[in-house]
Write a protein that holds these residues in place. Sequence first.
Motif, PDB file in Angstrom:
ATOM      1  N   ASP A  33      32.903 194.144  64.885  1.00 55.25           N
ATOM      2  CA  ASP A  33      31.850 194.371  65.938  1.00 55.25           C
ATOM      3  C   ASP A  33      30.803 195.339  64.772  1.00 55.25           C
ATOM      4  O   ASP A  33      29.739 195.844  65.706  1.00 55.25           O
ATOM      5  N   TYR A  34      30.930 195.510  63.744  1.00 53.70           N
ATOM      6  CA  TYR A  34      30.009 196.177  62.914  1.00 53.70           C
ATOM      7  C   TYR A  34      28.707 195.450  62.749  1.00 53.70           C
ATOM      8  O   TYR A  34      27.649 196.024  62.366  1.00 53.70           O
ATOM      9  N   ILE A  35      28.962 193.883  62.941  1.00 52.12           N
ATOM     10  CA  ILE A  35      27.540 193.179  63.105  1.00 52.12           C
ATOM     11  C   ILE A  35      27.734 192.803  64.511  1.00 52.12           C
ATOM     12  O   ILE A  35      28.407 192.209  65.211  1.00 52.12           O
ATOM     13  N   ILE A  69      30.932 181.749  59.520  1.00 50.80           N
ATOM     14  CA  ILE A  69      31.775 181.821  58.415  1.00 50.80           C
ATOM     15  C   ILE A  69      31.967 182.819  57.757  1.00 50.80           C
ATOM     16  O   ILE A  69      32.838 183.214  56.837  1.00 50.80           O
ATOM     17  N   GLN A  70      30.811 183.766  57.749  1.00 45.83           N
ATOM     18  CA  GLN A  70      30.749 185.011  57.125  1.00 45.83           C
ATOM     19  C   GLN A  70      30.865 184.886  55.670  1.00 45.83           C
ATOM     20  O   GLN A  70      30.527 183.964  54.842  1.00 45.83           O
ATOM     21  N   SER A  71      32.119 185.447  55.248  1.00 47.73           N
ATOM     22  CA  SER A  71      32.430 185.771  53.507  1.00 47.73           C
ATOM     23  C   SER A  71      32.955 184.342  53.044  1.00 47.73           C
ATOM     24  O   SER A  71      32.991 184.349  51.845  1.00 47.73           O
ATOM     25  N   ILE A  72      33.475 183.355  54.183  1.00 47.35           N
ATOM     26  CA  ILE A  72      34.020 181.969  53.601  1.00 47.35           C
ATOM     27  C   ILE A  72      32.522 181.615  52.565  1.00 47.35           C
ATOM     28  O   ILE A  72      32.598 180.923  51.726  1.00 47.35           O
ATOM     29  N   SER A 164      21.161 189.823  63.591  1.00 47.46           N
ATOM     30  CA  SER A 164      22.208 191.254  64.033  1.00 47.46           C
ATOM     31  C   SER A 164      22.342 191.610  62.424  1.00 47.46           C
ATOM     32  O   SER A 164      22.619 192.920  62.148  1.00 47.46           O
ATOM     33  N   GLU A 165      22.806 190.647  61.427  1.00 45.18           N
ATOM     34  CA  GLU A 165      23.048 191.142  60.227  1.00 45.18           C
ATOM     35  C   GLU A 165      21.761 191.797  59.471  1.00 45.18           C
ATOM     36  O   GLU A 165      22.289 193.007  58.760  1.00 45.18           O
ATOM     37  N   ARG A 166      20.752 191.686  59.715  1.00 44.40           N
ATOM     38  CA  ARG A 166      19.556 192.118  58.995  1.00 44.40           C
ATOM     39  C   ARG A 166      19.605 193.467  59.644  1.00 44.40           C
ATOM     40  O   ARG A 166      19.076 194.475  58.885  1.00 44.40           O
ATOM     41  N   HIS A 195      18.672 186.304  51.899  1.00 51.76           N
ATOM     42  CA  HIS A 195      19.624 184.863  51.490  1.00 51.76           C
ATOM     43  C   HIS A 195      21.059 185.508  51.661  1.00 51.76           C
ATOM     44  O   HIS A 195      21.752 184.452  52.352  1.00 51.76           O
ATOM     45  N   TYR A 196      21.299 186.290  51.286  1.00 51.59           N
ATOM     46  CA  TYR A 196      22.560 186.716  51.674  1.00 51.59           C
ATOM     47  C   TYR A 196      23.210 186.762  53.074  1.00 51.59           C
ATOM     48  O   TYR A 196      24.358 186.085  53.519  1.00 51.59           O
ATOM     49  N   PHE A 197      22.028 187.349  53.962  1.00 54.89           N
ATOM     50  CA  PHE A 197      22.637 187.406  55.505  1.00 54.89           C
ATOM     51  C   PHE A 197      22.759 185.844  56.069  1.00 54.89           C
ATOM     52  O   PHE A 197      23.568 185.583  56.940  1.00 54.89           O
TER      53      PHE A 197
HETATM   54  O1  DON Z   1      28.188 191.337  54.677  1.00 57.12           O
HETATM   55  C1  DON Z   1      29.025 191.326  55.457  1.00 57.12           C
HETATM   56  O2  DON Z   1      29.640 192.549  55.610  1.00 57.12           O
HETATM   57  C2  DON Z   1      29.142 190.379  56.322  1.00 57.12           C
HETATM   58  N1  DON Z   1      28.205 189.379  56.640  1.00 57.12           N
HETATM   59  C3  DON Z   1      30.442 189.342  55.662  1.00 57.12           C
HETATM   60  C4  DON Z   1      31.694 190.369  55.431  1.00 57.12           C
HETATM   61  C5  DON Z   1      32.931 189.311  55.348  1.00 57.12           C
HETATM   62  O3  DON Z   1      33.103 188.504  55.953  1.00 57.12           O
HETATM   63  C6  DON Z   1      34.167 189.959  54.588  1.00 57.12           C
HETATM   64  N2  DON Z   1      35.423 189.247  54.922  1.00 57.12           N
HETATM   65  N3  DON Z   1      36.270 189.605  55.227  1.00 57.12           N
END
Ligand code: DON
Length: 313
Positions: A33-35, A69-72, A164-166, A195-197
């Motif tokens: 929930d941090y994002i 997919i986030q960090s994938i 939300s990430e931004r 780009h990362y987000f």
């Molecule tokens: O930057 C972040 O924190 C997230 N967008 C991605 C982090 C993530 O998925 C770490 N994985 N376990």
Amino acid sequence: MEGTLQRPKHTAELLQDILERAKALPEQGKVADYIPALAEVNPDYTGIAVAELDGNVHIAGDAQIPFSIQSISKIFGLTLAMERMGDALWQRVRMEPSGQAFNSIMQLEWEQGIPRNPFINAGAIVVADTLVSHYSASRTALIQFVRSLANNPLIHADETVWQSEREHGSRNAALAYLMKSFNNIEADVETVLDHYFYQCSLNMSCVDVARSLAFLANRGLQPSSREIICDPRSTHRINAMLSTSGMYDQSGEFAFSVGLPAKSGVGGGLVAVVPDYGVICAWSPKLNRFGNSCRGMYMVTQLAEELGLSVYS
Ligand code: DON
């Protein structure tokens, strides 16, 4: 004698069985929930897909529902950057396990802005910087790469998650600005973060993820298209770093109990590469304290054990 013999289960049947066992486990874990946009997902979703190199795909549960997919996505960014940068990339990011949380800042200060590996956030931000610097439209390059790997033109970034990430990306911004102060970010920091987000907010299903990464199990050749994605040395390197760092601070335990190169994301996805066989992707949003999917870990562990898939056996 017949009847007393256990018939080896067909993969699809085995997946269904493992999925049901995963759903019957005592409730554990918590949705990220941090994002804030990630917290909106139904926590009960559970799916698994196996894409074999011969083109067969086996699924169970919610394997065709797209998730964040986030960090994938760090695997896609890294593959592109390795092709673009060659060995120069390894001057800017290392290939060592970090022993820290994926978004830790402390180590980065001690180690003069050179991240431990491309799968922690700082490392993926350096990779994003190389893409922003090398492509005139890095986000387009990335999405086209992912769509072609998965053979799915509908894959897209989730605008709400991206936004939300931004809005909640202060820690990633801190990592990026710290690296900039050590001259390890070349482009404009906000462009790099964007780009990362963006890549973190890609939505893909278990089937998409498993299919798209088949080249990692096949020495760089994508079996569906017969296209060479990278050379065998690169797949060796990516798989090696996935084994040592892909599951963050639980990578050692994952190697110990499963024995496959793997990557997790805080959306609850978990992908594991089985060289010369195929790719497994499991998804369920509730995470353990390391940021890895509880049911995902269970399902991949069970499948690897029952099919004898470890690369260390
Ligand atoms: O930057 C972040 O924190 C997230 N967008 C991605 C982090 C993530 O998925 C770490 N994985 N376990």
